[in-house]
Design an enzyme around this catalytic site. Sequence first.
Site, short mmCIF file in Angstrom:
data_model
loop_
_atom_site.label_atom_id
_atom_site.label_comp_id
_atom_site.label_asym_id
_atom_site.label_seq_id
_atom_site.Cartn_x
_atom_site.Cartn_y
_atom_site.Cartn_z
N THR A 173 1.17 -1.30 0.01
CA THR A 173 0.24 -0.19 -0.20
C THR A 173 1.22 1.08 0.09
O THR A 173 1.73 1.20 0.44
CB THR A 173 -0.84 -0.22 1.15
OG1 THR A 173 -2.05 -1.34 0.93
CG2 THR A 173 -1.46 1.37 1.24
N ASP B 29 10.46 -4.88 8.91
CA ASP B 29 9.36 -5.06 9.79
C ASP B 29 9.03 -6.56 10.07
O ASP B 29 9.92 -7.39 10.62
CB ASP B 29 7.78 -4.82 8.68
CG ASP B 29 6.57 -4.12 10.09
OD1 ASP B 29 6.34 -2.78 10.54
OD2 ASP B 29 6.19 -5.55 10.39
N ALA C 265 3.26 4.61 3.42
CA ALA C 265 3.43 2.73 2.97
C ALA C 265 3.73 1.96 3.89
O ALA C 265 4.18 1.71 5.00
CB ALA C 265 4.71 3.03 1.72
N LYS C 266 3.04 0.37 3.45
CA LYS C 266 3.67 -0.95 3.83
C LYS C 266 3.49 -1.65 3.30
O LYS C 266 2.72 -1.30 1.83
CB LYS C 266 2.70 -0.88 5.30
CG LYS C 266 2.75 -1.38 6.30
CD LYS C 266 3.66 -0.90 6.91
CE LYS C 266 4.48 -1.83 8.64
NZ LYS C 266 5.23 -1.01 9.79
N GLY C 267 4.05 -2.79 3.24
CA GLY C 267 3.92 -4.25 2.32
C GLY C 267 3.67 -5.66 3.52
O GLY C 267 4.20 -6.18 4.60
#
Length: 434
Positions: free
Chosen positions: A64, A150, A109-111
């Site tokens: 995202t 993460d 953002a993050k994934g």
Amino acid sequence: MSTADTRISPLKMRQAQFRRAIHHMGHLKRGVVDFFLRPKRTLSVCFPVEMDDGSVRVFHGYRTLHSTILGPGKGGIRYHPKVTAREVEALATLMTWKCALIRVPFGGAKGGVACDAKALSEGELRRITRRYVAELGDNIGPHTDIPAPDLYTNQQTMAWVYDTYQALHPGENNLPVVTGKPLDLGGAEGRSEATGHGAISALARYLELHPLDGHRTLAGCSVAVQGFGEVGRVAAERCAELGARVIAISDSSGGILARDGLDLAAVRQHKAACGRVDGLAGTTTIDNETLLTLDCDVLIPAALANQIHAGNAADVRARVVVEGANAPLTPQADRILQERGIPVLPDILANSGGVVVSYYEWVQNLKNESWTRAENLARLDARMQDATAGVVGRRDTLLAEHRDRQRPPDLRTAALAIAIERLSRVTLERGIWP
Ligand code: NAD
């Protein structure tokens, strides 16, 4: 024991926090804030990977990009069986706010890839990472969206991310495409300590502004920390360096208590030898629930989300709570602590040290420089302290202006108000396209 409020969706929780903040910000241009609640885009990818036994498995991944108002996207990649598009979107939203508050020129953002990293071999993880990065293609890039580690990803994963991107984009300086890399590959000195260290910089500044029972510094304060990982261990060690007594600490197996203060070097050795903190000679074994309700000056939940909830918030006896983890308090717990007069340094501020030093890594990679650990951490200290003073000042102003019967503003509301205002200002300065 957890209660129903621990099942709140992370996205709903962030949206509720957001709405609470904009309630105190009547001057925002209508419609602009709606734009901050929704992600700019979420990519969903699906790809096959050959496993060690020769079979083929299909994996689902997401990325995202929540906002590019302040700059390229920034946020971790997590490998966990429960990764979903909704979770990734909630975490990307939080990253947008963190970056805006702490003044780094990134969007959120993050994934993630839905997989059980603990059950996969190194070779399988490498192939998953390379294929995931290839699927994302030019949706990540040094000036587009910059991943970081993460949950269950680490420096090694980031080295594979870099190497894959580099193979697809030869002849360019691609080091800034990802942060949290190994030091030999352009990683920043002090990155692994940054979040825990930054949380304590924020706490130290808070105590200067709002002394706790006469404590203007951490010297002499008693501290309990949930979690003995990258955030909790470093936060505990930094508290001890600043003269505090760390009386309790825990990991997923349980916790330990020593009223006169733990010997953290001994805890570390014991954890390295036995894989858990409990059982250390000279300490009393406690469970995680007990740790959260100990009589102490500072409580730092630095492990998981939703640890303090409607069922135990009334029993918290700390004088101040520092959110080392993301969302360790449910919204109900947050309200209960506020009503009881226990201040909470919110995650958006308290654990933003990681993204700050990630930003320093990106800057150093772009400039082909390498700053020392002391330089990185000194810059981090200054930034965390400024941000904390800003949040406290803003909370005081909001409180003075508070007129209605709604819940009064707290530090979380103030932090979000600063972030939203900055995003709103920059959106209008850039101009709504076209
Ligand atoms: P980590 O994996 O290094 O450590 C997590 C620790 O929590 C471990 O000691 C583990 O044993 C402990 N733990 C797990 N379950 C527990 C339980 N039920 N009770 C008590 N302890 C338990 O992770 P980390 O990097 O220290 O991150 C901790 C939290 O901080 C996470 O919520 C993460 O999302 C958040 N966070 C981390 C960073 C960072 O830079 N590392 C930045 C922002 C937020």
